[in-house]
Design a protein around this motif. Structure first.
Motif, PDB file in Angstrom:
ATOM      1  N   GLY A  34       0.672  -1.342   0.230  1.00 53.78           N
ATOM      2  CA  GLY A  34      -0.398   0.076   0.085  1.00 53.78           C
ATOM      3  C   GLY A  34       0.776   2.074   0.443  1.00 53.78           C
ATOM      4  N   ARG A  35       2.407   0.928  -0.417  1.00 53.35           N
ATOM      5  CA  ARG A  35       2.786   2.170   0.138  1.00 53.35           C
ATOM      6  C   ARG A  35       2.778   2.638   1.157  1.00 53.35           C
ATOM      7  NH1 ARG A  35       6.455   5.712  -0.146  1.00 53.35           N
ATOM      8  NH2 ARG A  35       7.642   5.672  -1.747  1.00 53.35           N
ATOM      9  N   PRO A  36       3.819   2.607   2.463  1.00 48.86           N
ATOM     10  CA  PRO A  36       3.332   3.509   3.590  1.00 48.86           C
ATOM     11  C   PRO A  36       4.163   4.694   3.423  1.00 48.86           C
ATOM     12  CG  PRO A  36       4.300   1.381   3.798  1.00 48.86           C
ATOM     13  CD  PRO A  36       4.259   1.402   2.790  1.00 48.86           C
ATOM     14  N   PRO A  37       4.908   5.011   4.407  1.00 45.66           N
ATOM     15  CA  PRO A  37       6.207   6.189   4.115  1.00 45.66           C
ATOM     16  C   PRO A  37       7.515   5.424   4.482  1.00 45.66           C
ATOM     17  CG  PRO A  37       3.811   6.917   5.464  1.00 45.66           C
ATOM     18  CD  PRO A  37       3.575   5.678   5.281  1.00 45.66           C
ATOM     19  N   LEU A  38       8.384   5.593   4.055  1.00 47.06           N
ATOM     20  CA  LEU A  38       9.140   5.001   3.683  1.00 47.06           C
ATOM     21  C   LEU A  38      10.565   5.637   4.228  1.00 47.06           C
ATOM     22  CD1 LEU A  38       8.136   3.517   1.080  1.00 47.06           C
ATOM     23  CD2 LEU A  38      10.395   3.191   0.259  1.00 47.06           C
ATOM     24  N   LEU A  39      11.568   4.806   5.220  1.00 48.69           N
ATOM     25  CA  LEU A  39      12.960   5.550   6.238  1.00 48.69           C
ATOM     26  C   LEU A  39      14.124   4.887   5.388  1.00 48.69           C
ATOM     27  CD1 LEU A  39      14.047   7.531   7.478  1.00 48.69           C
ATOM     28  CD2 LEU A  39      13.780   5.793   9.709  1.00 48.69           C
ATOM     29  N   ALA A  40      15.165   5.287   5.054  1.00 53.82           N
ATOM     30  CA  ALA A  40      15.892   4.743   4.305  1.00 53.82           C
ATOM     31  C   ALA A  40      17.174   5.317   4.974  1.00 53.82           C
ATOM     32  CB  ALA A  40      16.439   4.673   3.267  1.00 53.82           C
ATOM     33  N   VAL A  41      18.046   4.592   6.612  1.00 48.95           N
ATOM     34  CA  VAL A  41      19.091   5.414   7.269  1.00 48.95           C
ATOM     35  C   VAL A  41      20.404   3.962   6.987  1.00 48.95           C
ATOM     36  CG1 VAL A  41      17.302   5.969   9.168  1.00 48.95           C
ATOM     37  CG2 VAL A  41      18.074   3.892   8.843  1.00 48.95           C
ATOM     38  N   THR A  42      21.233   4.640   7.219  1.00 48.73           N
ATOM     39  CA  THR A  42      23.004   4.130   6.652  1.00 48.73           C
ATOM     40  C   THR A  42      23.501   5.142   7.248  1.00 48.73           C
ATOM     41  OG1 THR A  42      24.439   3.700   5.229  1.00 48.73           O
ATOM     42  CG2 THR A  42      23.132   6.002   4.432  1.00 48.73           C
ATOM     43  N   ALA A  43      24.783   4.940   7.785  1.00 45.62           N
ATOM     44  CA  ALA A  43      26.136   5.336   8.159  1.00 45.62           C
ATOM     45  C   ALA A  43      26.900   6.452   7.263  1.00 45.62           C
ATOM     46  CB  ALA A  43      26.697   5.269   9.533  1.00 45.62           C
TER      47      ALA A  43
END
Length: 518
Positions: free
Chosen positions: A184-193
């Motif tokens: 359903g295409r929820p909000p996305l968070l992509a995290v990295t260092a």
């Protein structure tokens, strides 16, 4: 779990009223012991609760996990966290359970019966947060359980893996975009260092979140001392390592490029009386878990490991990270070196540099990406299958059987063809988007991976330049990640040498900096 009153606090997002920052801060203090938020955390959390996509680039130990774990307590439906490694998932699962967060994980360590039980619980909405590997999201029954539960937030932890692993040995990362759409295409968070501008753009493109808000708090670690030990032969390398172990009495990690070298260095240390263990992908899963647990409890002074060890492992008192051989890129190096000194106390990152070590990484690069002939051959098989099925979708299983290639290689090739806009992946199989009569027509659409191969060679060259430069190492790394640092750091071996007057800081070689990363 956050109360109904908390969930109904002020502000609208995802069909619920956004909690006040006061409520969020109180929950962070009660659950996670957080008295003060770190740079970038509030910005990311508020954007997610407003329903926006976010790319977060924060240094190791800067509190990336809180950015999604805290919102998960307030969002009305499930938070899905895609994690690359089982050890990382286990570590996070244990910490959240200790904080009384309703969390489960779904990975290959579970039996079929256990995984089905977790899926049923998720489908019934019994959990706030679930950790999954990308491979689990390739299974239609797992996606269906998540879809029925409803997903408020989709998180990709260690998101650089999408770009660095997805095109190689973990093609499931490239299927995450399809999974998000099916949820359903929820909000996305992509995290990295660690991510260069090019890697960031690739991650955003692969996940379909090009319009995401970007929060980058920088990569500087004031407590981490960078140094390079240039060694002319194996004997000199062993002598330098022993000197490091004598200077640093705390725990540490020694990274090697191969399993064979990890075993060799481990045995050498054991024979020398060092409390050491090894960790690599050819060990049994249970043995790796035991080694990791004992290291976390200070059962070993040194772990000799391949890159299979350490991603996201939260042992704050690691005093040194040494690389016996240099890795394939500065991204990999900084990710691994950053595991030292997460408690904020002084720590060292030492690269053992020997020019001959380049051969190992060059060998790995040689077989990393699909060859053009492989892509052409697989496309020919697909054309025949589509023709036989009168244009109906073809499953990966059928394609693998028809091509005679290993299943993982087929996934990588399919990801390449999908990325080039030649085919479309869907829940029922692979659909044809473009039809090419000849290989010459197909050729124009198969340049992406050749460019990637060239970029990887350039990244390896940058890694070598880091080892060779007599300039400020922190400046070198900062400029590589497109974060210019104008002052010399005084936190690397070269700056200390320069301060002692051992070489001229104005010479062309001393101030060498990397060209823009590709």
């Amino acid at each position: 779990m956050a109360t109904t009153d908390d969930r109904d606090a002020a502000g609208e997002a995802h069909g619920f009223r956004r909690p006040s920052w006061k409520a969020l801060a109180a929950e962070a203090r009660e659950r996670f012991g957080v008295e003060q938020f770190r740079p970038g955390q509030r910005e990311i959390i508020e954007a997610l609760l407003d329903g926006k996509d976010v790319l977060g680039v924060m240094p190791t130990g800067a509190g990336k996990s809180l950015c999604f774990q805290l919102p998960a307590l307030f969002l009305p439906k499930l938070t899905v966290v895609v994690s690359p490694l089982l050890a990382l998932m286990q570590d996070q699962h244990e910490k959240l359970s200790d904080a009384a967060v309703d969390v489960v994980k779904l990975d290959s360590t579970l039996t079929a019966r256990e995984a089905d039980a977790v899926a049923r619980e998720v489908r019934r909405g019994q959990h706030e947060l679930i950790y999954v590997t990308p491979e689990q999201l390739e299974k239609p029954e797992r996606l269906e359980a998540l879809r029925k539960a409803g997903v408020s937030l989709f998180v990709v932890d260690e998101a650089h893996c999408v770009s660095q692993w997805g095109h190689d040995f973990r093609p499931a990362f490239l299927a995450l975009r399809d999974a998000v759409q099916q949820l359903g295409r929820p909000p996305l968070l992509a995290v990295t260092a660690t991510a260069t501008p090019q890697v960031r753009e690739d991650v955003l493109r692969q996940l379909g979140m090009e319009s995401a808000e970007r929060v980058n708090t920088g990569i500087r670690r004031d407590n981490l001392h960078l140094e390079v030990a240039r060694t002319v032969n194996p004997e000199a390398k062993r002598a330098r390592m022993m000197k490091l172990l004598q200077e640093e009495q705390g725990t540490g990690i020694i990274y090697t490029a191969t399993v064979r070298k990890a075993e060799e260095v481990y045995q050498w240390l054991k024979d020398a009386g060092v409390e050491a263990e090894r960790y690599h992908g050819q060990m049994k899963s249970s043995e790796r878990q035991e080694v990791q647990q004992r290291f976390m409890e200070n059962g070993y002074r040194v772990i000799v490991a391949t890159k299979a060890f350490g991603l996201g492992i939260d042992k704050p008192d690691i005093r040194f990270v040494a690389h016996w051989q240099f890795p394939d890129s500065l991204e990999s190096y900084y990710q691994e070196a950053g595991r030292a000194g997460r408690d904020g106390a002084p720590a060292r990152a030492v690269l053992f540099y020997r020019l001959e070590d380049r051969r190992i990484q060059s060998y790995f690069l040689g077989g990393k990406y699909p060859r053009r002939e492989e892509s052409q051959a697989l496309y020919s098989v697909l054309r025949e299958l589509w023709a036989h099925r009168q244009g109906k979708p073809v499953s990966l299983k059928v394609l693998t059987e028809a091509s005679g290639l290993p299943a993982n290689r087929v996934k990588v090739l399919v990801a390449q063809l999908a990325g080039a806009g030649i085919l479309e992946r869907g829940p029922r199989g692979l659909k044809q988007l473009r039809d090419f009569e000849t290989n010459e027509e197909l050729d124009d659409y198969l340049t992406t991976y050749e460019k990637r191969h060239q970029n990887d060679r350039e990244r390896l060259q940058q890694m070598m330049r880091y080892g060779q430069t007599t300039g400020c190492r922190w400046r070198f790394i900062s400029e590589y990640f497109d974060e210019p640092e104008h002052e010399e750091c005084q936190r690397c071996d070269n700056c200390e040498e320069r301060a002692a007057g051992h070489f001229d800081a104005t010479s062309p070689t001393a101030i060498a900096t990397p060209p823009a990363a590709s």
